[in-house]
Design an enzyme around this catalytic site. Structure first.
Site, PDB file in Angstrom:
ATOM      1  N   PHE A 201      87.200   8.363  16.048  1.00  0.00           N
ATOM      2  CA  PHE A 201      87.647   7.594  17.837  1.00  0.00           C
ATOM      3  C   PHE A 201      88.882   7.533  17.320  1.00  0.00           C
ATOM      4  CE2 PHE A 201      87.821   5.674  21.026  1.00  0.00           C
ATOM      5  CZ  PHE A 201      87.079   6.338  22.575  1.00  0.00           C
TER       6      PHE A 201
ATOM      7  N   ASP B   5      81.768   2.609  12.127  1.00  0.00           N
ATOM      8  CA  ASP B   5      81.614   2.221  13.598  1.00  0.00           C
ATOM      9  C   ASP B   5      80.587   3.154  13.705  1.00  0.00           C
ATOM     10  OD1 ASP B   5      82.110   2.482  16.230  1.00  0.00           O
ATOM     11  OD2 ASP B   5      84.255   2.374  16.438  1.00  0.00           O
TER      12      ASP B   5
ATOM     13  N   TYR C  78      78.844  -1.631  24.810  1.00  0.00           N
ATOM     14  CA  TYR C  78      77.697  -1.456  26.328  1.00  0.00           C
ATOM     15  C   TYR C  78      77.548   0.347  26.002  1.00  0.00           C
ATOM     16  CZ  TYR C  78      82.688   0.614  25.502  1.00  0.00           C
ATOM     17  OH  TYR C  78      83.741   0.976  24.683  1.00  0.00           O
ATOM     18  N   LYS C  79      77.327   0.796  25.421  1.00  0.00           N
ATOM     19  CA  LYS C  79      76.905   2.502  24.954  1.00  0.00           C
ATOM     20  C   LYS C  79      75.052   2.530  25.097  1.00  0.00           C
ATOM     21  CE  LYS C  79      81.117   3.801  23.563  1.00  0.00           C
ATOM     22  NZ  LYS C  79      82.410   4.594  22.238  1.00  0.00           N
TER      23      LYS C  79
ATOM     24  N   ARG D  76      79.113  16.710  27.391  1.00  0.00           N
ATOM     25  CA  ARG D  76      78.871  15.938  26.467  1.00  0.00           C
ATOM     26  C   ARG D  76      77.558  15.072  27.299  1.00  0.00           C
ATOM     27  NH1 ARG D  76      81.515  10.587  23.413  1.00  0.00           N
ATOM     28  NH2 ARG D  76      81.631  10.114  25.999  1.00  0.00           N
TER      29      ARG D  76
HETATM   30  C1  LIG Z   1      83.671   3.693  22.004  1.00  0.00           C
HETATM   31  C2  LIG Z   1      84.606   3.872  21.161  1.00  0.00           C
HETATM   32  C3  LIG Z   1      85.089   2.837  20.575  1.00  0.00           C
HETATM   33  C4  LIG Z   1      85.630   2.010  22.027  1.00  0.00           C
HETATM   34  O1  LIG Z   1      86.185   0.958  21.554  1.00  0.00           O
HETATM   35  P1  LIG Z   1      86.780  -0.320  22.281  1.00  0.00           P
HETATM   36  O2  LIG Z   1      88.011  -1.308  21.536  1.00  0.00           O
HETATM   37  O3  LIG Z   1      85.573  -1.376  22.310  1.00  0.00           O
HETATM   38  O4  LIG Z   1      87.854   0.409  23.961  1.00  0.00           O
HETATM   39  C5  LIG Z   1      85.770   2.988  19.384  1.00  0.00           C
HETATM   40  N1  LIG Z   1      85.496   3.462  18.592  1.00  0.00           N
HETATM   41  C6  LIG Z   1      84.309   3.996  19.487  1.00  0.00           C
HETATM   42  C7  LIG Z   1      83.618   4.927  18.094  1.00  0.00           C
HETATM   43  C8  LIG Z   1      83.582   5.141  19.767  1.00  0.00           C
HETATM   44  O5  LIG Z   1      82.679   5.373  20.308  1.00  0.00           O
END
Ligand SMILES: *Cc1c(COP(=O)(O)O)cnc(C)c1O
Length: 397
Positions: free
Chosen positions: A113, A184, A209-210, A356
């Site tokens: 990501f 992660d 939040y997911k 997705r």
């Molecule tokens: C959603 C997501 C993030 C988001 O990071 P934030 O700091 O909460 O915006 C980071 N890494 C991955 C792999 C994600 O899927």
């Protein structure tokens, strides 16, 4: 029959919507609005500053961390909640580099990501020119591990394709060459069982939040392997991570244990809502969630492919190699997704051409999945996506 029907009743879902985007933002769990109102009116409103002690706001990050711990296979006391996931990535990478001062390379993959990569690059740039973020293809990570690597930084489930790394295998290979393993779990925590202790993961981090339904902007979490924590020299030395913050000493001295992964004042209202949202997991067996997620996603793939030949599966076909999402590609993916959302089926779009769909068994039934597959096939087969209104790009896709 949905094995989680009683839990589904605890979610507040808009009638008529089929929600396949819980991998981006989980829905509201009933009761969190009461928690927020209570914190605002009774705690903040009536007790003001005293609530840090009398409502125990000060220990919320630890308390909520202990709710997250069993969901990722971690012992109590090894998870801290607070700040965004991006900040947690920074803390973990910085701490890993300090653990391996003679090494200069962080290894990651090209499917990671962006924020994980950006944060790491930013950190490495601030350290000087001899540090490197090395990116390889996801399949090539294991073979790229050698004794030049300080740490491997991976997202277990690819946010675009849903492809899942083998956490146990890569972690053990990393350790064999003396590197640390950083994972992660943004698309893992709450999606299926995770075993950070058993896999001997060094650092893990994720958002809430997911799949954990904490609400937009709910704080992230970080896990540190208990054997490591007392050696960690935090890069973000905030006052809340000090051993005795209220001594207001000019010299930083890190708190014992996970307390040192705290940074600044925690977001009390968001954390309180998250604490309520996480209560739902008390009676949930993540093995059952996983089993049902495979049933739902296999049904979706089968029904989409049997009704429509213009969508290409970009997720691994073998469910054991996937997280809890399924992605297809279509040259006009953005418009297809907009047309789908207009018909009440909500997924999302990721560049360049990926649509997705997240599968969240706690609030998603098999017949909703079948309906969604039928609507998607019709939109593609009848080219409903061609209406010009579906071309308008929103800021958030
Ligand atoms: C959603 C997501 C993030 C988001 O990071 P934030 O700091 O909460 O915006 C980071 N890494 C991955 C792999 C994600 O899927």
């Amino acid at each position: 029959m949905n094995p989680f029907a009683d839990i589904k009743a605890r979610f507040q879902l808009p009638p008529g919507m089929i929600y396949l985007d819980g991998n981006s933002l989980g829905p509201v769990i009933k009761g969190v609005e009461k928690t927020a109102a209570w914190v605002i009116q009774e705690e903040w409103g009536q007790k003001l500053i005293g609530a840090w002690n009398t409502a125990d706001w000060i220990n919320l990050p630890t308390r909520v961390g202990d709710q997250v711990a069993p969901l990722i296979g971690a012992p109590a006391g090894s998870v801290m909640v607070g700040d965004s996931l991006s900040i947690k990535v920074y803390q973990a990478v910085a701490a890993a580099l300090r653990q391996r001062p003679e090494r200069r390379i962080i290894l990651s993959d090209s499917g990671n990501f962006p924020t994980d990569l950006y944060i790491t690059s930013g950190l490495l740039n601030s350290l000087g020119n001899d540090y490197e973020l090395k990116l390889v293809a996801p399949e090539a990570v294991a073979e790229a591990l050698d004794d030049s690597i300080a740490a491997v930084l991976l997202t277990e489930v690819d946010y675009r394709t849903g492809r899942r790394h083998d956490m146990a295998e890569i972690t053990s290979k990393a350790h064999a060459v003396g590197a640390l393993a950083l994972w992660d779990l943004a698309h893992s925590a709450g999606a299926f069982p995770v075993h950070v202790s058993e896999c001997k993961v060094d650092f893990a981090f994720g958002c809430t939040y997911k799949y954990l339904n904490g609400g937009p902007g709910a704080p992230g979490f970080i896990y540190v392997r208990p054997e490591l924590i007392d050696e960690i020299d935090p890069a973000l030395c905030g006052w809340m991570g000090h051993e005795t913050p209220f001594d207001f000493s000019t010299a930083y001295r890190s708190a014992k244990g996970m307390g040192r992964m705290r940074v600044g004042t925690p977001p009390v209202i968001a954390l309180s809502m998250l604490e309520t949202a996480l209560e739902i997991w008390q009676n949930v067996d993540l093995e059952r969630v996983r089993k049902q997620s495979v049933i739902l996603s296999e049904a979706f793939i089968e029904q989409v492919e049997s009704q429509c030949s213009d969508l290409l599966l970009v997720s691994p076909r073998n469910p054991n190699e996937r997280g809890s999402q399924v992605s297809f590609s279509h040259p006009q993916g953005y418009a297809v997704m907009q047309a789908l959302i207009a018909q009440g089926v909500v997924g999302d779009f990721r560049e360049p051409n990926i649509i997705r769909f997240g599968f969240t068994p706690l609030y998603l039934d098999l017949d909703e999945v079948s309906q969604a597959a039928g609507i998607l096939a019709r939109i593609v087969n009848e080219e409903i996506w061609k209406h010009p209104e579906f071309e308008n790009r929103n800021l958030v896709t």
